[in-house]
Write a protein that holds these residues in place. Structure first.
Motif, mmCIF file in Angstrom:
data_model
loop_
_atom_site.group_PDB
_atom_site.id
_atom_site.type_symbol
_atom_site.label_atom_id
_atom_site.label_comp_id
_atom_site.label_asym_id
_atom_site.label_seq_id
_atom_site.Cartn_x
_atom_site.Cartn_y
_atom_site.Cartn_z
ATOM 1 N N GLY A 282 0.814 -1.207 0.000
ATOM 2 C CA GLY A 282 0.000 0.000 0.000
ATOM 3 C C GLY A 282 0.848 1.258 0.000
ATOM 4 N N ARG A 286 0.882 4.231 -2.860
ATOM 5 C CA ARG A 286 0.628 5.643 -2.559
ATOM 6 C C ARG A 286 1.796 6.524 -3.005
ATOM 7 N NH1 ARG A 286 -1.304 3.013 2.014
ATOM 8 N NH2 ARG A 286 0.578 3.490 3.222
ATOM 9 N N ARG A 313 -3.270 -8.755 -4.982
ATOM 10 C CA ARG A 313 -4.682 -8.638 -5.351
ATOM 11 C C ARG A 313 -5.477 -7.991 -4.223
ATOM 12 N NH1 ARG A 313 -6.376 -11.480 -9.820
ATOM 13 N NH2 ARG A 313 -8.164 -10.096 -9.535
ATOM 14 N N ALA A 315 -4.438 -5.816 -2.217
ATOM 15 C CA ALA A 315 -4.129 -4.387 -2.207
ATOM 16 C C ALA A 315 -4.804 -3.641 -3.351
ATOM 17 C CB ALA A 315 -2.615 -4.177 -2.280
ATOM 18 N N GLY A 316 -5.429 -4.356 -4.282
ATOM 19 C CA GLY A 316 -6.168 -3.699 -5.353
ATOM 20 C C GLY A 316 -5.620 -3.912 -6.745
ATOM 21 N N PHE A 317 -4.506 -4.613 -6.892
ATOM 22 C CA PHE A 317 -3.928 -4.842 -8.219
ATOM 23 C C PHE A 317 -4.783 -5.820 -9.012
ATOM 24 C CE2 PHE A 317 -0.238 -3.015 -6.217
ATOM 25 C CZ PHE A 317 0.466 -2.408 -7.252
ATOM 26 N N GLU A 318 -4.892 -5.546 -10.321
ATOM 27 C CA GLU A 318 -5.620 -6.421 -11.232
ATOM 28 C C GLU A 318 -4.688 -6.881 -12.347
ATOM 29 O OE1 GLU A 318 -8.947 -4.174 -12.616
ATOM 30 O OE2 GLU A 318 -9.987 -4.223 -10.664
ATOM 31 N N PHE A 331 -2.561 -1.237 -10.902
ATOM 32 C CA PHE A 331 -3.501 -0.662 -9.943
ATOM 33 C C PHE A 331 -4.469 0.226 -10.711
ATOM 34 C CE2 PHE A 331 -5.041 2.153 -6.619
ATOM 35 C CZ PHE A 331 -5.249 1.251 -5.574
ATOM 36 N N ARG A 335 -9.353 3.712 -8.754
ATOM 37 C CA ARG A 335 -9.491 3.149 -7.409
ATOM 38 C C ARG A 335 -8.719 3.984 -6.395
ATOM 39 N NH1 ARG A 335 -8.871 -3.190 -6.338
ATOM 40 N NH2 ARG A 335 -10.857 -3.036 -7.450
ATOM 41 N N GLU A 336 -9.310 4.158 -5.223
ATOM 42 C CA GLU A 336 -8.621 4.860 -4.148
ATOM 43 C C GLU A 336 -7.448 4.014 -3.654
ATOM 44 O OE1 GLU A 336 -9.037 7.882 -2.591
ATOM 45 O OE2 GLU A 336 -10.371 8.322 -4.286
ATOM 46 N N PRO A 337 -6.296 4.619 -3.414
ATOM 47 C CA PRO A 337 -5.166 3.835 -2.895
ATOM 48 C C PRO A 337 -5.484 3.259 -1.532
ATOM 49 C CG PRO A 337 -4.702 6.185 -2.751
ATOM 50 C CD PRO A 337 -5.966 6.040 -3.563
ATOM 51 N N PRO A 338 -4.938 2.104 -1.216
ATOM 52 C CA PRO A 338 -5.238 1.481 0.081
ATOM 53 C C PRO A 338 -4.739 2.341 1.236
ATOM 54 C CG PRO A 338 -3.430 0.337 -1.023
ATOM 55 C CD PRO A 338 -4.002 1.302 -2.017
#
Length: 358
Positions: A282, A286, A313, A315-318, A331, A335-338
């Motif tokens: 994260g 950021r 994944r 943390a939001g990675f696709e 990322f 999407r908002e960063p974690p």
């Protein structure tokens, strides 16, 4: 010794010892008062200085064995004791789980060929040695390290502190999340400095499970990346109320145009249960966004590192691209960063840590 040529170059992280007629000559439970064998003591201290851990898997009564180890002044050199009457292969397995290291990084020494065969049959990747080989073990490639870091010299104490944490966790009456919050974890991130290179290289060689690519870097390669504005080489340290975990993580980010590609992220197995993977990922996301770059990450699957894909994944990675032997993840821009995890305080900015000139 039961090992393949390929396994012989994998560093040993822990040597598991039989006691009677291996560490010392004689049998304590039969009334003997044995002295430790000179070659055993020499090997114990030589490997401890290099950061190789020691554990016990032996027949007998644990209290009696520990009392004799204490009497000989050797108890503090061992991180885990498994003394009883069950199969030694089960003791080896439990030692691996207790230390949080891969079974393939354990070795086993015993005077009894039947015991060695039993362990080898159950754990093909555990290297097994006869007691007669003890004196030569420090000279074997799997026990040697080109660079012995300060981190390595203190590794036993780090694991012993971890044992204290585990004892505190077992006695804690709250939830696991509440226990994590009670640790006062502090994650420090900074650009790699000259004194960090040996430890950073050691991490790439020793860390397999929590490694996004399984890739290793030599000290020369790390130095070259640190000197280049194209790369960001970050080291992560961790402390809590029990003390320091030492340097436990490494991240390498490559700047490719408007992209910041995480080429390597690895963490010591000792922090697997502390939620440090999501915290570090994260933070990198950021910082990359703050620099105006798109966060991406390379993942190369190995036999043991799938947990790092789960962390990415989570943390939001696709997945952006799938190759035969690698994934490229990104990322999403919308999407908002974690957010930083609530149980970890993150210290240090890495946004200017490029081309650190070491």
């Amino acid at each position: 010794m039961t090992t393949s040529e390929a396994e012989a170059v994998t560093p040993v992280k822990c040597l598991v010892w039989d006691l009677d007629d291996t560490l010392w000559g004689g049998t304590v439970l039969e009334g003997d008062d044995p002295r430790p064998l000179d070659e055993a003591v020499s090997t114990l201290h030589a490997l401890d200085e290099r950061g190789v851990l020691h554990a016990v898997a032996s027949r007998g009564d644990e209290a009696t064995a520990l009392a004799h180890l204490d009497k000989l002044g050797l108890a503090e050199l061992f991180t885990v004791l498994e003394v009883g009457w069950g199969a030694k292969s089960e003791s080896v397995r439990r030692i691996s789980e207790t230390l949080g290291i891969g079974i393939d990084t354990l070795a086993f020494v015993d005077n009894d060929p039947v015991e060695r065969a039993e362990v080898a049959a159950a754990h093909a990747r555990v290297r097994c040695y006869a007691a007669e080989e003890l004196a030569e073990l420090p000279e074997r490639e799997e026990f040697r390290s080109r660079h012995v870091t300060q981190e390595a010299r203190g590794r036993r104490r780090l694991y012993q502190a971890e044992a204290s944490r585990n004892q505190a966790q077992e006695a804690y009456e709250g939830t696991p999340a509440e226990f994590l919050a009670s640790l006062d974890l502090e994650l420090t991130l900074r650009a790699a400095a000259p004194d960090d290179l040996a430890r950073a290289h050691e991490l790439t060689v020793r860390t397999h499970q929590l490694n996004t690519t399984g890739r290793g870097y030599s000290m020369a390669e790390l130095r070259e990346m640190c000197d280049s504005p194209r790369y960001q080489v970050l080291v992560a340290g961790l402390t809590d109320r029990f003390g320091s975990y030492g340097i436990i993580g490494l991240a390498v980010v490559e700047h490719v145009g408007e992209r910041g590609v995480l080429r390597l992220l690895l963490l010591s197995c000792r922090v697997m249960s502390r939620g440090i993977g999501p915290a570090l990922i994260g933070h990198v996301v950021r910082e990359t966004l703050a620099e105006g770059r798109r966060p991406e990450a390379e993942f190369v699957p190995t036999e043991v590192n799938r947990v790092m894909l789960v962390n990415l994944r989570f943390a939001g990675f696709e997945v952006l691209e799938r190759g035969e032997d690698r994934l490229l993840l990104g990322f999403p821009p919308d999407r908002e960063p974690p957010s930083p995890p609530s149980h970890v305080r993150i210290v240090g900015s890495t946004s200017t840590a490029t081309g650190s000139g070491i």
